[in-house]
Design a protein around this motif. Structure first.
Motif, mmCIF file in Angstrom:
data_model
loop_
_atom_site.group_PDB
_atom_site.id
_atom_site.type_symbol
_atom_site.label_atom_id
_atom_site.label_comp_id
_atom_site.label_asym_id
_atom_site.label_seq_id
_atom_site.Cartn_x
_atom_site.Cartn_y
_atom_site.Cartn_z
ATOM 1 N N PRO A 1 13.609 -77.049 24.763
ATOM 2 C CA PRO A 1 13.806 -75.601 24.916
ATOM 3 C C PRO A 1 14.291 -75.188 26.293
ATOM 4 O O PRO A 1 15.012 -74.197 26.418
ATOM 5 N N GLU A 2 13.928 -75.944 27.320
ATOM 6 C CA GLU A 2 14.398 -75.597 28.667
ATOM 7 C C GLU A 2 15.904 -75.741 28.797
ATOM 8 O O GLU A 2 16.535 -75.141 29.666
ATOM 9 N N LYS A 3 16.515 -76.532 27.899
ATOM 10 C CA LYS A 3 17.970 -76.697 27.868
ATOM 11 C C LYS A 3 18.592 -75.970 26.677
ATOM 12 O O LYS A 3 19.782 -76.129 26.413
ATOM 13 N N HIS A 4 17.805 -75.206 25.952
ATOM 14 C CA HIS A 4 18.254 -74.512 24.744
ATOM 15 C C HIS A 4 18.770 -75.485 23.686
ATOM 16 O O HIS A 4 19.798 -75.255 23.055
ATOM 17 N N ARG A 5 18.003 -76.545 23.462
ATOM 18 C CA ARG A 5 18.325 -77.512 22.411
ATOM 19 C C ARG A 5 17.224 -77.427 21.353
ATOM 20 O O ARG A 5 16.048 -77.718 21.649
ATOM 21 N N TYR A 6 17.618 -77.053 20.124
ATOM 22 C CA TYR A 6 16.624 -76.757 19.084
ATOM 23 C C TYR A 6 16.947 -77.480 17.774
ATOM 24 O O TYR A 6 17.307 -76.870 16.780
ATOM 25 N N ASP A 7 16.816 -78.817 17.809
ATOM 26 C CA ASP A 7 16.965 -79.588 16.567
ATOM 27 C C ASP A 7 15.591 -80.069 16.120
ATOM 28 O O ASP A 7 14.671 -80.211 16.935
ATOM 29 N N HIS A 8 15.448 -80.336 14.835
ATOM 30 C CA HIS A 8 14.157 -80.747 14.292
ATOM 31 C C HIS A 8 14.269 -81.988 13.408
ATOM 32 O O HIS A 8 13.292 -82.373 12.767
ATOM 33 N N HIS A 9 15.432 -82.613 13.379
ATOM 34 C CA HIS A 9 15.653 -83.721 12.462
ATOM 35 C C HIS A 9 15.215 -85.074 13.025
ATOM 36 O O HIS A 9 15.110 -86.040 12.276
ATOM 37 N N GLN A 10 14.959 -85.169 14.319
ATOM 38 C CA GLN A 10 14.573 -86.432 14.933
ATOM 39 C C GLN A 10 13.181 -86.870 14.463
ATOM 40 O O GLN A 10 12.312 -86.048 14.173
ATOM 41 N N LYS A 11 12.989 -88.171 14.355
ATOM 42 C CA LYS A 11 11.746 -88.732 13.815
ATOM 43 C C LYS A 11 10.528 -88.303 14.610
ATOM 44 O O LYS A 11 9.422 -88.161 14.061
ATOM 45 N N SER A 12 10.700 -88.079 15.892
ATOM 46 C CA SER A 12 9.571 -87.751 16.768
ATOM 47 C C SER A 12 9.119 -86.292 16.646
ATOM 48 O O SER A 12 8.069 -85.917 17.184
ATOM 49 N N PHE A 13 9.881 -85.475 15.936
ATOM 50 C CA PHE A 13 9.581 -84.040 15.913
ATOM 51 C C PHE A 13 8.434 -83.739 14.947
ATOM 52 O O PHE A 13 8.504 -84.045 13.754
ATOM 53 N N ILE A 14 7.380 -83.101 15.471
ATOM 54 C CA ILE A 14 6.221 -82.761 14.640
ATOM 55 C C ILE A 14 5.730 -81.337 14.914
ATOM 56 O O ILE A 14 4.654 -80.945 14.455
ATOM 57 N N ASP A 15 6.504 -80.540 15.635
ATOM 58 C CA ASP A 15 6.027 -79.226 16.079
ATOM 59 C C ASP A 15 5.904 -78.231 14.930
ATOM 60 O O ASP A 15 6.714 -78.219 14.003
#
Length: 376
Positions: free
Chosen positions: A111-125
Motif C-alpha cells: 500500500p505504501e507504493k499503491h500496489r493492490y493485488d491479491h492473487h499472490q500465494k502469500s496474500f491472506i489479508d
C-alpha cells in the motif's frame, strides 16, 4: 442521527470503524459531493488503453474483467488524485511498474507504493477480524485504504460518526459481496437456487462473448461500461445509506425505547412512519441489553395506501425465519374471511408465509399483533 456514540462503539469493537478525521496539521476542506452523473461523465471521459500512456496512470490487467477491479477503478475515480488519470489494462511487468496505482495485477500488495493485488500465494489479508473467512479482492483492498475518502467524496460534508457508520455498512453489504465472489466463497453451504442478477454476474456479461472478436479495443470499451455499472451500484448504496438508511436509525431507536408504552409485553414496536428498520433494530439490540429485553416480535407501521401493516421480526439479520410468525391459521387468508376467522373487522391479508399482514386501521393492526402474541 445517532443520539449516542453506541453505534460507532459497537462497530469499533468489530474492527470496522476507521478514523476519518484529518491528521494533525491537515484540514479536510469541504467540497461538493460527487454525484453519479458526475462520476459517469468522468468515467466516459476516461481513456482505457492497451498501450503505455504518457504521464501518470491507473493500471489493472487485460483480458476478462470482473466486478472487483471494475469497482476498484470506479472508487478511485471518485477521488481528485485519480479522477483524470487514464487506465492501462496490461500484464506487462515493465508497464505495471510505471503506474501511479495498480489494482488486481502485479503480484504484490504494497500500500505504501499503491500496489493492490491479491492473487499472490502469500496474500491472506481480510477487511477486519469480523471477516476472517473472506480474503480481500482488489475491491476490498481499495476500499480498505480509500473507503473513507470515497464516502466523503460521495456524501460531501458529513460528520465523522455518520461516515464511519456508512463505511462499515458499505463493506458489510456491497464490498464484502465482491470480495467473496472473487475469492470463490459461496453465500451458503447448500444453495437452493442460483441467482444471475447480482453485480458480479452483470459485469461478467459485459465481457465479449466467444462469438465476438476479442480485441483490446472491444475489451477496454466493455470495461469502461463495467466501471459505470459498478459506479451506479456504489453511488446508489453509499448515498442511499446517507440520505435514507442512516436517518431512520433515530426513528427506530425512539420506537424501540417506547415499545413498553405500546404494549406491556414490550414485544410490539410501532413506527411513526414507514422506514428501513430491521438493520437498525438488530444494531440497537446488539448495543444495549435493554433493547433486547424482551425481543420485539411484531412491528407496526403505516403503508403507502393509508392502511397499516404488522410484520414479524426475523430471527437474525437477513433470515427468512421469524421470532414469532403470524399464526398458521391466518396465513394466506384475506379480507372478510380473515376478519371472520380472527374476529377483527377490517382485516386485509396475512401472507402465506406468515411474515406480514395488513389491516385498514392502526387500531386493527395493533389488535392483530396482540392476538398473535397470545396465540401459540
Amino acid at each position: 442521527l445517532f443520539g449516542s456514540t453506541a453505534l460507532v462503539a459497537a462497530w469499533a469493537r468489530r474492527g470496522l470503524v476507521v478514523q476519518l478525521a484529518p491528521a494533525a496539521g491537515e484540514t479536510m476542506a469541504p467540497s461538493p459531493p460527487v454525484s453519479f452523473e458526475m462520476l459517469a461523465d468522468r468515467l466516459k471521459g476516461t481513456e482505457v488503453v492497451a498501450k503505455l500512456p504518457e504521464g501518470a496512470f491507473i493500471c489493472t490487467h487485460h483480458g476478462s474483467f470482473h466486478a472487483d477491479e471494475a469497482m476498484a477503478c470506479a472508487m478511485l475515480k471518485c477521488l481528485p488524485e485519480f479522477a483524470e488519470l487514464p487506465i492501462l489494462r496490461t500484464r506487462n511487468a515493465d508497464d505495471i511498474d510505471k503506474a501511479k496505482i495498480v489494482v488486481d495485477v502485479g503480484g504484490t500488495y504494497e500500500p505504501e507504493k499503491h500496489r493492490y493485488d491479491h492473487h499472490q500465494k502469500s496474500f491472506i489479508d481480510t477487511y477486519s477480524e469480523e471477516y476472517l473467512e473472506i480474503r480481500l479482492s482488489s475491491a476490498g483492498l481499495v476500499y480498505k485504504h480509500f473507503g473513507p475518502q470515497v464516502v466523503h467524496a460521495l456524501c460531501g460534508e458529513i460528520e465523522e460518526r455518520a461516515a464511519s457508520a456508512i463505511l462499515a455498512k458499505t463493506y458489510d453489504s456491497l464490498i464484502r459481496e465482491l470480495d467473496a465472489l472473487d475469492n470463490g466463497v459461496p453465500i451458503a453451504d447448500e444453495q437452493r437456487y442460483r441467482y444471475c442478477t447480482h453485480l458480479g454476474a452483470r459485469v461478467g456479461r459485459l465481457n465479449p462473448s466467444w462469438q465476438e472478436p476479442s480485441t483490446p479495443e472491444l475489451e477496454n470499451s466493455r470495461f469502461q461500461e463495467a466501471m459505470q455499472l459498478a459506479a451506479k451500484e456504489l453511488t446508489d448504496i453509499i448515498c442511499g445509506y446517507f440520505t435514507s438508511w442512516l436517518p431512520a436509525r433515530a426513528i427506530v431507536q425512539n420506537a424501540l425505547a417506547a415499545r413498553m408504552d405500546i404494549h406491556p409485553s414490550g414485544e410490539i414496536m410501532k413506527l411513526p412512519t414507514c422506514c428501513p428498520w430491521q438493520e437498525h433494530m438488530f444494531d440497537l439490540e446488539e448495543e444495549e441489553e435493554a433493547n433486547r429485553q424482551p425481543l420485539v416480535k411484531y412491528v407496526l407501521f403505516g403503508d403507502s395506501h393509508g392502511g397499516w401493516r404488522i410484520q414479524a421480526t426475523p430471527k437474525t439479520r437477513g433470515s427468512f425465519e421469524n421470532r414469532k410468525p403470524l399464526p398458521k391459521a391466518w396465513c394466506g387468508v384475506r379480507d372478510q374471511a380473515l376478519s371472520d376467522l380472527i374476529n377483527i373487522p377490517g382485516c386485509i391479508f396475512v401472507h402465506a408465509n406468515g411474515f406480514i399482514g395488513g389491516h385498514s386501521t392502526e387500531a386493527g393492526a395493533y389488535e392483530m399483533a396482540v392476538k398473535a402474541l397470545a396465540t401459540e
